[in-house]
Structures are given as C-alpha cells and as structure tokens.
Design a protein around this motif. Structure first.
Motif, PDB file in Angstrom:
ATOM      1  N   SER A  43       0.833  -1.210   0.000  1.00 57.52           N
ATOM      2  CA  SER A  43       0.000   0.000   0.000  1.00 57.52           C
ATOM      3  C   SER A  43       0.861   1.250   0.000  1.00 57.52           C
ATOM      4  O   SER A  43       0.522   2.253  -0.638  1.00 57.52           O
ATOM      5  CB  SER A  43      -0.917   0.019   1.219  1.00 57.52           C
ATOM      6  OG  SER A  43      -1.803  -1.066   1.183  1.00 57.52           O
ATOM      7  N   GLN A  76      -8.411   1.363  -0.319  1.00 59.16           N
ATOM      8  CA  GLN A  76      -9.085   0.552   0.683  1.00 59.16           C
ATOM      9  C   GLN A  76     -10.065   1.477   1.380  1.00 59.16           C
ATOM     10  O   GLN A  76      -9.825   2.664   1.507  1.00 59.16           O
ATOM     11  CB  GLN A  76      -8.059   0.007   1.692  1.00 59.16           C
ATOM     12  CG  GLN A  76      -7.326  -1.199   1.154  1.00 59.16           C
ATOM     13  CD  GLN A  76      -6.141  -1.606   2.004  1.00 59.16           C
ATOM     14  OE1 GLN A  76      -5.510  -0.775   2.653  1.00 59.16           O
ATOM     15  NE2 GLN A  76      -5.818  -2.871   1.974  1.00 59.16           N
ATOM     16  N   ASP A 158      -6.156  -1.111  -4.843  1.00 56.72           N
ATOM     17  CA  ASP A 158      -5.588  -1.640  -3.599  1.00 56.72           C
ATOM     18  C   ASP A 158      -6.528  -2.685  -3.019  1.00 56.72           C
ATOM     19  O   ASP A 158      -7.551  -2.358  -2.444  1.00 56.72           O
ATOM     20  CB  ASP A 158      -5.358  -0.495  -2.604  1.00 56.72           C
ATOM     21  CG  ASP A 158      -4.437  -0.902  -1.459  1.00 56.72           C
ATOM     22  OD1 ASP A 158      -4.312  -2.125  -1.223  1.00 56.72           O
ATOM     23  OD2 ASP A 158      -3.853  -0.020  -0.818  1.00 56.72           O
ATOM     24  N   GLU A 159      -6.170  -3.925  -3.192  1.00 51.42           N
ATOM     25  CA  GLU A 159      -6.990  -5.055  -2.725  1.00 51.42           C
ATOM     26  C   GLU A 159      -8.466  -4.882  -3.065  1.00 51.42           C
ATOM     27  O   GLU A 159      -9.306  -4.765  -2.171  1.00 51.42           O
ATOM     28  CB  GLU A 159      -6.789  -5.248  -1.220  1.00 51.42           C
ATOM     29  CG  GLU A 159      -5.358  -5.617  -0.905  1.00 51.42           C
ATOM     30  CD  GLU A 159      -5.160  -6.018   0.553  1.00 51.42           C
ATOM     31  OE1 GLU A 159      -6.107  -6.564   1.127  1.00 51.42           O
ATOM     32  OE2 GLU A 159      -4.069  -5.792   1.078  1.00 51.42           O
TER      33      GLU A 159
HETATM   34 MG   LIG Z   1      -2.328  -2.682   2.189  1.00 53.34          MG
END
Ligand SMILES: [Mg+2]
Ligand SMILES: Nc1ncnc2c1ncn2[C@@H]1O[C@H](COP(=O)(O)OP(=O)(O)OP(=O)(O)O)[C@@H](O)[C@H]1O
Lengths: 232, 281
Positions: A43, A76, A158-159
C-alpha cells in the motif's frame, strides 16, 4: 518510454526503510499484480506512485503523456465512508473533479462520462441508491466507476476484492480484466496468487526478496510456490 | 390575547424583526457545513473554536472595545488555521491540541473577565457569553446588515465549492490523486466554520454552537440518502427550529439559545424515529 517507471525507490516511515532498491516499469496495456506479505509495503508503494507520499530515495516517473492527476485509484475503504450519506451518482461524478479543476460545476460531458461508467460497471438504475446501503461488491464497483471517471489510461487498485465472496470476487476480476482488454493499464495489489497467475501479465513481489518480471519469469523462478507461500 | 395577537404585538417592534432575521440567517449558515463537520470529525474543532471565540470576547471586553466583532473574528479564524495545522502534526495529536486550546481559552477568558471586568454582574456576563444572551434582542441595524453580508459570503463560498467540499469530505486520498488541493479546501472549510461560529455566538452563545451546527445534520442523515438532500434538509430543519425556538422564547420568556437547541433535540428524535420506521437506521 514506459507509462510508469520507478527507479531505485526506497519506501518507509519516519526514517525507517521498509523497502529498498525497488525498480520496475509498467507499459501501456500491462496488468501488473503486486504481491507480498502483510505489512511488506504494498500500500505504501501505491501511495507513493500516486503522489500521496514522498519516496525516501529514488523517483517515480510518468511517460507517454500521462499526467499525475490522470490516475484512477481504488483505495481501501476508510471508516468515514461507512455512514456517509451519498448517492451512487454523487460518488461516481466526484471522479470528474480533476477534469473540472477550479470550475464549480460539472459539465454535460462529465455527467455523460459518469453515466457511461455507471453503465460499464453494471450499475444501471442504481444512481439514486445510497452508497452506504450497497453490498460490498456493489460499493467496489461504484468506486471503480469513480476511478474510471478520473482516467482512461491507468487504474491502481488496492486489494479490490478484500471482503467479497468468491462469486463476486470472480465477477470483479472479470470486470477488471475486461477493462484491461479495453486498453486500460492495471496495477493491482492482491493477496490472491491464483488470480495473479490467471490475470496478470507482470508480477511485482515485495518482501524479503524483491522480484519484478513477467508472469512466465515469475513462474519459472518458482515464485508461486516459494515466494507465493504467503497466500492469505 | 391569543398567541397570534401576542406575536403580532411583538412584531410591531423592529428589534423582534431584527432578531428573527439574524436568527434565520445564522441557522441557515451554521447548518450548511454540518454534514461535512460531522463526517470529517471536525466537530471537535467546532467546539474548540467556540471556546476560543469566548476567550476573544473576554479580551475584547477587557480592552473595552465597543465593537468586538473584528477582533473575535480574526482570533477565531487564526485559531482555526492553527488547529488544522497541528491536527496534521503527529507530535501533538489533533484532539489533544483542540482540547488544549479550547480549555486554555476558556480559562484565560474567564480569568480576564474576573480580574479586569468593571461590571458588577460578572457571572451574569459570563453566563450570557456562554449560553447566549438577550443580546439577540438588542441588535442594531448594522448588526443585521453584517449578518446578511456574512451569510451571503458563506453561502457563495459553499455553492462555489460545493462539489469540491463533497469530494474532499467523502475521500481525501482520492481527491488528492486527482490533483485537488485538499489542504486548501480543508483550510477553506475551517475558515468558514470559524466565521459561522463567531456569527452564531450572538444567538446561542459559545457553548451551544456545536448543537446548532450538528443537530440538523444528524437529523437529516437519519432519513435522507444523498449529500445534496441531506444538506438541503438540514438547512430547512435548522431554519425551522431556530425560528420556532425564537418565537417560543419570546412568548414563554425562556432563554433563546437553549430553547432553540431544545427544539433541535426534539426534531432529532422525530427524525430518528422516522428513520427507524422507514426501515433505515
Ligand atoms: Mg495494504
Ligand atoms: N502511517 C504510517 N506510519 C508509520 N508506519 C506505517 C504507516 N502506514 C504503514 N506503516 C507501516 O509500514 C509497513 C507497510 O505498510 P503497508 O500498508 O504498505 O503494508 P501492505 O503491504 O499494504 O500490507 P497489507 O497486505 O496488510 O495491506 C507496515 O509495517 C506498517 O506498519
């Protein structure tokens, strides 16, 4: 020149380096998956590329006429968003703020773009729904539509599938792959090695060992078994 | 006399008109940024700033300034900027900085008033500064104009930056990546809050301002689902509550500030129930 080029980057917080000597480049149309253990700095790398943080050493360069405000970003989720009263339409339209600059109101074209991206993400008819009342998967698609309003070139995710069930996860991956086929460069953080091996063209592994290369190179270096042991 | 005749009687006086006009303008402005304040966790800053404004008023009264507005305005805006800066500094946590400044200003303000005030009724003065006073009923025409201008500035800034304020409140990081100057807009929001607080001190006093800012937004958020509708609804709630609060206080002889807040609380519970019944929480 590459769309994005990172040279000898060092990342860290408060003078402590987490990642050092990171170099990689992303060309137009690539699908890069960033993998690595929890806390390895994925991240942080993404935030550095986005200009939200400064690297401790090295530099991030954009090429091919990509401007730093033409990057679509799927962050996120922050806790504030959970009880935020905002309609799907308002959230997606806010992706156009970079295009609007100092202009106080959105133009017709920008509204049309937002509408088109809502359709592209299969959210037709949900414009008036409240963002906080959507399911996790729908929320992610709304944020993806917003990111698409900011860019036609490159998306940083991000994810994007964390917290989604397998069905919705698969749908999400297909959606992202489709965008990639449409010519949008993808950089995605993922814990899901299977997805990385299925969809990505390049892999960046962050952790004790750094690796950057094509998927085939990663496979032949034994990446998915040795370095990929960090799944979940 | 029935209620309407009593009201008609009161409304023959210019000062009642002035009070109502200024009250509505204040209610209008203070509710505009309510949603942003609540969601950005800025409500603490709002609270802290109102105490700072109290301290500034104390200083102004010690200096025997006839018009304390400019001094209070400057001090409060400066503190808003300062609080925002320290909020981003990791050394002193934002909350702690707010608490330090606000409690400090409160204490120093009271101290100054106590030591230097020539008034024979210090606790009365302090009380009216904290909880709002009858000063709303002694407004001059200049005060009314000043309020109107301030309201216009706040409204213009809000409309002009509406889309940016939404974006920055909803997702700061994303806004930054699209090239929006987030710090600048945070600053703008803080300055507007400071303006509104100084402005609203007249109506409800420094301790009750947060209520005026936050209750309408919280009520509207129970029922409405988009940023726009919540904003519009909280403005309507705020104006209606303040108007009825002022009228009730005139009729019943209750303190203006607390009456308005009491009405706000009643409305909040009504909306809370409406939200529950409507199947949303
Ligand atoms: Mg992360
Ligand atoms: N704001 C911060 N200040 C100080 N250290 C931080 C900060 N944010 C993250 N870190 C540290 O930096 C390291 C990398 O964090 P990062 O969030 O980049 O990890 P990640 O690879 O994204 O992990 P995950 O897979 O859990 O999301 C972690 O050890 C974390 O503790």
């Amino acid at each position: 020149m590459a769309l994005l080029k990172c040279e000898n980057l060092s990342l860290g917080y408060d003078g402590v380096e987490i990642v050092t000597g990171l170099s990689f480049e992303v060309n137009s149309g690539d699908y890069l998956c960033i993998v690595g253990e929890n806390g390895s700095g994925k991240s942080t790398l993404m935030k550095t590329v986005l200009g939200l943080r400064q690297p401790m050493k090295g530099k991030v360069e954009f090429g091919d006429g990509l401007k730093s405000n033409e990057i679509g970003y799927l962050p996120q989720q922050t806790p504030v968003q959970r009880d935020f009263p905002a309609s799907v339409w308002e959230v997606v339209l806010s992706g156009c703020q970079g295009r609007a600059g100092l202009r106080p109101f959105y133009k017709k074209e920008e509204k049309a773009l937002a509408a088109a991206n809502i359709g592209r993400m299969g959210l037709d008819g949900m414009e008036k729904r409240c963002y906080r009342e959507l399911s996790g998967g729908q929320q992610q698609r709304v944020l993806l539509a917003r990111a698409l309003c900011a860019t036609g070139k490159i998306l940083l995710l991000d994810e994007p599938v964390s917290g989604l069930d397998p069905m919705v996860t698969a749908e999400m991956y297909d959606l992202i792959k489709k965008l990639n086929r449409d010519g949008i460069t993808i950089i995605m953080i993922s814990h899901d090695i299977n997805a990385a091996s299925k969809y990505a063209s390049h892999i960046l592994h962050i952790g004790d060992t750094l690796f950057f290369g094509t998927k085939a190179e990663y496979l032949s270096s034994g990446g998915f078994s040795a370095k990929g042991g960090d799944v979940k | 006399m029935n209620i309407f005749e009593t009201l008609a009687f009161y409304f023959e006086n210019q000062f009642v008109w002035n009070a109502v006009i200024v009250g509505v303008l204040i209610a209008f402005c203070s509710s505009l940024l309510g949603v942003t304040l609540v969601l950005k966790r800025f409500s603490f800053i709002g609270d802290g700033l109102s105490h700072v404004a109290f301290g500034a008023i104390a200083i102004a009264s010690v200096l025997k300034l006839t018009n304390n507005m400019p001094l209070v305005l400057v001090v409060t805006v400066l503190c808003a900027v300062l609080l925002l800066r320290t909020g981003q500094n990791t050394k002193i946590k934002g909350d702690a900085a707010v608490a330090m400044i606000s409690v400090g200003a409160l204490a120093i303000g009271y101290l100054l008033m106590n030591v230097f005030s020539a008034s024979s009724n210090i606790s009365g003065d302090v009380c009216s500064t904290l909880f709002g006073s009858t000063s709303i009923l002694t407004l001059t025409e200049t005060d009314v104009w000043m309020s109107a201008i301030l309201a216009l500035i706040v409204l213009a800034a809000f409309i002009f930056f509406y889309n940016k304020i939404f974006a920055v409140t909803f997702d700061e990081s994303f806004s930054k990546t699209t090239g929006t100057h987030v710090e600048l807009y945070n600053l703008l929001i803080a300055v507007i809050i400071a303006l509104v607080i100084v402005f609203a001190m007249n109506l409800v006093g420094s301790l009750l301002i947060s209520a005026l800012v936050i209750f309408p937004a919280l009520s509207a958020m129970r029922v409405f689902k988009s940023f726009k509708s919540v904003t519009i609804c909280s403005v309507v709630i705020s104006v209606v509550c303040s108007l009825s609060g002022i009228l009730i206080s005139i009729l019943a002889g209750t303190p203006v500030g607390s009456t308005i807040v009491a009405v706000d609380i009643v409305v909040f519970f009504a909306f809370f129930l409406a939200g529950k019944i409507g199947g949303r929480s």
